[in-house]
Design a protein around this motif. Structure first.
Motif, PDB file in Angstrom:
ATOM      1  N   VAL A  99       0.661  -1.203   0.007  1.00  0.00           N
ATOM      2  CA  VAL A  99      -0.040  -0.265   0.134  1.00  0.00           C
ATOM      3  C   VAL A  99       0.737   1.578  -0.256  1.00  0.00           C
ATOM      4  CG1 VAL A  99      -1.273   0.941   1.432  1.00  0.00           C
ATOM      5  CG2 VAL A  99      -1.962  -0.885   1.344  1.00  0.00           C
ATOM      6  N   LEU A 146      -0.366   6.566  -0.383  1.00  0.00           N
ATOM      7  CA  LEU A 146      -1.274   4.949  -0.390  1.00  0.00           C
ATOM      8  C   LEU A 146      -1.306   5.013  -2.302  1.00  0.00           C
ATOM      9  CD1 LEU A 146      -2.961   5.963   2.528  1.00  0.00           C
ATOM     10  CD2 LEU A 146      -0.336   4.963   2.270  1.00  0.00           C
ATOM     11  N   CYS A 202      -4.660   1.836  -2.659  1.00  0.00           N
ATOM     12  CA  CYS A 202      -5.517   1.827  -1.694  1.00  0.00           C
ATOM     13  C   CYS A 202      -6.274   0.419  -3.088  1.00  0.00           C
ATOM     14  CB  CYS A 202      -6.226   2.474  -1.194  1.00  0.00           C
ATOM     15  SG  CYS A 202      -4.287   2.689   0.382  1.00  0.00           S
ATOM     16  N   TRP A 227      -5.963   2.746   6.680  1.00  0.00           N
ATOM     17  CA  TRP A 227      -4.589   3.136   7.336  1.00  0.00           C
ATOM     18  C   TRP A 227      -4.101   4.594   7.785  1.00  0.00           C
ATOM     19  CZ3 TRP A 227      -1.596  -1.083   6.977  1.00  0.00           C
ATOM     20  CH2 TRP A 227      -2.056  -2.668   6.724  1.00  0.00           C
TER      21      TRP A 227
END
Length: 121
Positions: free
Chosen positions: A40, A83, A85, A94
């Motif tokens: 991620v 990130l 995702c 997160w």
């Protein structure tokens, strides 16, 4: 898969008592290990204080430069994370977990925004 940027906002002028508790580094290390293994985390870093920065402003066809610190600014970006995702809900989870690693007496804000990317042909 969409990418998201988390901007970590802090009040540079109110950092008194910001000593990490004994478990802070371990909690952060464990989270970073987990988020990296999950594929991620693409990039993350803290930023130097605004005293070491310069602002550039474009106005009336010219650029002005202002060296820090930026005392008129209460809230500054103190770090970031990029990130990747499956969706915003995962990115929020997160980011929530990241904030949760910090000591309870700190005030840290995170702004999560999806990166606006051109579709691939």
């Amino acid at each position: 898969m969409p990418r998201f940027m988390t901007l970590i906002r802090i009040d540079e002028q109110d950092r008194e008592g910001w000593e990490p508790d004994p478990g802070f580094e371990q909690r952060m290390g464990e989270l970073f290990e987990e988020i990296t293994k999950a594929g991620v985390m693409l990039d993350t870093a803290g930023l130097t204080p605004t005293a070491q920065g310069t602002r550039l402003t474009w106005t009336d066809g010219k650029i002005d430069y202002t060296d820090g610190p930026f005392t008129e600014t209460k809230e500054v970006v103190g770090g970031y994370a990029i990130l990747q995702c499956k969706d915003k809900a995962e990115a929020l989870e997160w980011t929530r977990r990241f904030l949760h690693t910090h000591p309870a007496n700190w005030t840290v804000e995170a702004e999560l925004r999806q990166i606006d990317e051109m579709p691939q042909p």
